[in-house]
Scaffold this active site. Structure first.
Site, PDB file in Angstrom:
ATOM      1  N   LYS A  25       0.843  -1.188   0.000  1.00 17.84           N
ATOM      2  CA  LYS A  25       0.000   0.000   0.000  1.00 17.84           C
ATOM      3  C   LYS A  25       0.882   1.244   0.000  1.00 17.84           C
ATOM      4  O   LYS A  25       1.823   1.352   0.777  1.00 17.84           O
ATOM      5  CB  LYS A  25      -0.907  -0.019   1.237  1.00 17.84           C
ATOM      6  CG  LYS A  25      -1.995   1.034   1.259  1.00 17.84           C
ATOM      7  CD  LYS A  25      -2.914   0.804   2.442  1.00 17.84           C
ATOM      8  CE  LYS A  25      -4.062   1.788   2.492  1.00 17.84           C
ATOM      9  NZ  LYS A  25      -4.975   1.533   3.624  1.00 17.84           N
TER      10      LYS A  25
ATOM     11  N   GLU B 161     -18.975  -5.512  11.361  1.00 15.04           N
ATOM     12  CA  GLU B 161     -19.849  -4.707  12.210  1.00 15.04           C
ATOM     13  C   GLU B 161     -20.852  -5.556  12.981  1.00 15.04           C
ATOM     14  O   GLU B 161     -21.203  -5.232  14.126  1.00 15.04           O
ATOM     15  CB  GLU B 161     -20.586  -3.672  11.368  1.00 15.04           C
ATOM     16  CG  GLU B 161     -19.713  -2.572  10.791  1.00 15.04           C
ATOM     17  CD  GLU B 161     -19.000  -2.967   9.507  1.00 15.04           C
ATOM     18  OE1 GLU B 161     -18.218  -2.157   8.982  1.00 15.04           O
ATOM     19  OE2 GLU B 161     -19.233  -4.111   9.025  1.00 15.04           O
TER      20      GLU B 161
ATOM     21  N   ARG C  49     -25.349  -2.403   8.527  1.00 14.37           N
ATOM     22  CA  ARG C  49     -25.051  -3.829   8.432  1.00 14.37           C
ATOM     23  C   ARG C  49     -25.363  -4.576   9.725  1.00 14.37           C
ATOM     24  O   ARG C  49     -25.545  -5.782   9.713  1.00 14.37           O
ATOM     25  CB  ARG C  49     -23.564  -4.025   8.112  1.00 14.37           C
ATOM     26  CG  ARG C  49     -23.135  -3.401   6.809  1.00 14.37           C
ATOM     27  CD  ARG C  49     -21.649  -3.532   6.614  1.00 14.37           C
ATOM     28  NE  ARG C  49     -21.394  -3.790   5.208  1.00 14.37           N
ATOM     29  CZ  ARG C  49     -20.262  -4.307   4.751  1.00 14.37           C
ATOM     30  NH1 ARG C  49     -19.303  -4.636   5.582  1.00 14.37           N
ATOM     31  NH2 ARG C  49     -20.105  -4.511   3.463  1.00 14.37           N
TER      32      ARG C  49
END
Length: 626
Positions: free
Chosen positions: A281, A367, A395
């Site tokens: 990244k 979540e 969610r």
């Protein structure tokens, strides 16, 4: 003319040599740094997938072959390679979306920028190909962070059930989502990253043992028969292969030739294949590579050389105010703990984690698990604070309802990015929580209007131990303090004229808008009261008698008008037998295009001028009806 300027679509990549592709990759990285620095956006994730994106578009024929991007914040390179190189208004009104967008290109298949969904999409598309007899390929690109989500594993379970249904899963493994990927899966992938590999060991064994007289061949056959055990010992990809997935890797995701070779092999395989690519990244931009927090996951407009922001911050953010206050609360109350879902720093829990490392848990992109685990923490005698973005709490609705609320657990949910978020587009606006959560029995919802109220209401929320509480705030700088003139019941009175006609109910950060609307109305001879309900669920009992003393009530919220606070106020007034005219101002029932927050609010009529105008018109219409 640069190499990049010659790329108008994926077909332009096919004839390039590998040295030319390396040159192109360098140009793409330079383009990304310069372009994203001007507008802000997801920089680190895209710097990490340059070669991977190039290889995907060389091996597969998009849009006939469907390339799906999980989350989508790593799709900038895909946009560039599919003819979208005008990044001048990236994430701005009329410009490119920061995520895949069907409106932009036929090369974009899905645009849901919530993580862990891509494998479910891929499973469905592969099944559709099978039923309809199509031979095009389905390729799902998912990060190792997104693999921490339960939906990804539900999809893998179904994908692996069909041994002969072609589907290619590319794992973009950079060890991070926002921050470092955590959990058992992360440990497993780390093992794969650091292992020399079974195939190389087996090749060595074949060469050496088959040349050994008498016992060599039997030993090799025994070794080959024990393949599974050796694979688990020397390259433990068995977790994926036990599911029924062919595993290829790990592969250097920045080696285009190596990635292409693996993708070609995967394309030829008549079944589900997982291609494990290792990427970095922020690759190619030293400032991002050296950023230990999130490798420049998201940046604002900045100087690409110094990384200094180009625009002033405008004061402290809501997130930072929460982050400071939760640390103070943690100092006072050892039972307060924190939970988040792969966004420790974005939601402001970094300081809490630094101060109380044993009292915070990042559960990954999960979540649902965060909510249920919080219920367990509360039942065990602690008070958990679950901090996530407002849009992501959607969610976990069932878990909040059935595990937290039904069991009357003292859990505080803190929703960052509530209301209109703007540049991140339709999937990231936190515009549903005040509607969806109205049906949860016992839940109390706070919408603070300024920093002082955020601190006060956060403390009020964590003081409740026999029911869930929720505090929401937007993605922007905190404005000036708005002190109350007084309090009626639990309502803060922010403004009151003599003999007022209109009651403006300002939900959270819409308080300044309502005060400005009241000022405009005063100029038209309309007298107003402006109140901040502070706790918008349940509706305060003091509101009904106050409303009865006015000709018209207007509720202003940065949430969907459908089922929101305005709806709840209307129901409360009817239940109390108060027959007063009601107007609701909020977000229409539609997905909002990306733009600056102020631009979105203007487009949907949540401005002082629009609100004052519509209230004036309603009063005039009432006069005409008399």
């Amino acid at each position: 003319m640069t190499m990049l300027e010659n790329i108008r679509g994926p077909q332009d990549l096919k004839a390039l040599s590998y040295p030319e592709l390396d040159e192109l990759s360098g140009e793409i990285r330079q383009f990304l740094v310069q372009a994203v620095a001007r507008t802000g956006g997801h920089l680190g994730p895209n710097l990490g997938v340059v070669e991977l994106s190039v290889a995907l578009h060389r091996v597969f024929d998009s849009p006939v072959d469907r390339i799906l991007w999980d989350t989508g914040h790593q799709s900038y390179v895909h946009k560039i390679l599919t003819g979208r190189q005008d990044f001048s208004k990236l994430r701005g009104k009329g410009g490119l979306s920061g995520y895949p967008s069907r409106e932009e290109s036929e090369h974009d298949v899905i645009e849901n920028s919530h993580a862990s969904t891509v494998l479910g999409w891929a499973d469905g598309l592969a099944k559709a190909n099978e039923v309809l007899g199509r031979e095009d390929h389905v390729v799902a690109v998912i990060g190792d962070g997104a693999l921490t989500g339960g939906m990804a594993w539900e999809a893998l379970n179904n994908i692996a059930a069909a041994k002969d249904r072609p589907l290619i899963i590319v794992v973009n493994d950079n060890e991070r989502s926002y921050g470092p990927t955590i959990g058992g899966l992360a440990n497993h992938l780390a093992t794969l990253r650091t292992t020399d590999g079974y195939e190389r060991f087996l090749a060595w064994g074949k060469t050496v043992l088959q040349q050994t007289p008498v016992i060599g061949q039997p030993l090799y056959e025994s070794l080959h028969g024990a393949k599974k055990g050796f694979k688990d010992a020397f390259a433990p990809q068995g977790m994926f292969e036990d599911l029924g997935l062919k595993y290829l890797g790990p592969i250097d995701g920045h080696d285009i030739a190596a990635v292409e070779s693996a993708l070609v092999r995967a394309r030829r395989f008549h079944g589900p294949v997982l291609v494990h690519c290792l990427t970095q990244k922020g690759r190619g931009y030293p400032a991002a590579e050296q950023d230990e927090a999130d490798r420049f996951h998201t940046v604002g407009a900045m100087d690409p050389l110094t990384c200094e922001p180009l625009t002033p911050s405008g004061g402290p953010s809501w997130t930072s105010v929460f982050g400071e206050e939760i640390v103070r609360i943690g100092e006072e109350r050892p039972d307060v703990v924190a939970v988040t879902a792969a966004m420790l720093h974005p939601v402001g829990l970094g300081p809490f984690a630094a101060r109380f490392p044993d009292r915070v848990w990042d559960v990954g992109i999960a979540e649902q698990h965060a909510a249920v685990s919080a219920a367990g923490l509360a039942t065990g005698g602690l008070h958990p604070v679950v901090a996530v973005y407002a849009t992501f709490l959607n969610r976990a609705f069932d878990q909040l309802l059935m595990d937290v609320a039904l069991h009357r657990c003292g859990v505080t949910f803190v929703l960052d990015r509530a209301g209109v978020t703007g540049p991140d587009g339709p999937s990231h606006n936190g515009m549903w929580d005040l509607s969806v959560l109205q049906v949860v029995p016992g839940l109390r919802i706070a919408a603070p209007r300024d920093a002082d109220e955020l601190r006060a209401q956060l403390r009020e929320a964590v003081a409740v131990d026999d029911a869930p509480t929720l505090v929401r705030f937007p993605k922007e700088s905190v404005g000036e303090p708005l002190p109350a003139l007084g309090r009626i019941g639990g309502l803060d009175v922010l403004h009151r004229d003599e003999e007022p006609e209109v009651l403006l109910v300002a939900v959270g950060v819409m308080a300044p808008v309502c005060l400005q609307a009241a000022e405009l109305l005063a100029g038209r001879g309309v007298r107003c009261t402006v109140v901040d309900p502070r706790w918008v669920k349940p509706v305060d009992e003091a509101l009904a008698p106050l409303a009865e003393a006015h000709r018209l009530v207007a509720v202003v919220e940065d949430n969907s008008r459908t089922g929101g606070v305005g709806w709840a106020v209307g129901q409360a007034l009817r239940d109390a037998g108060v027959d007063v005219r009601l107007r609701t101002f909020g977000i229409p029932e539609q997905f909002l295009a990306h733009a600056k927050r102020a631009e979105v609010l203007a487009d949907i009529g949540l401005t002082p001028v629009e609100i004052a105008g519509r209230i004036s018109a309603a009063l005039a219409h009432e006069e005409n009806d008399r």
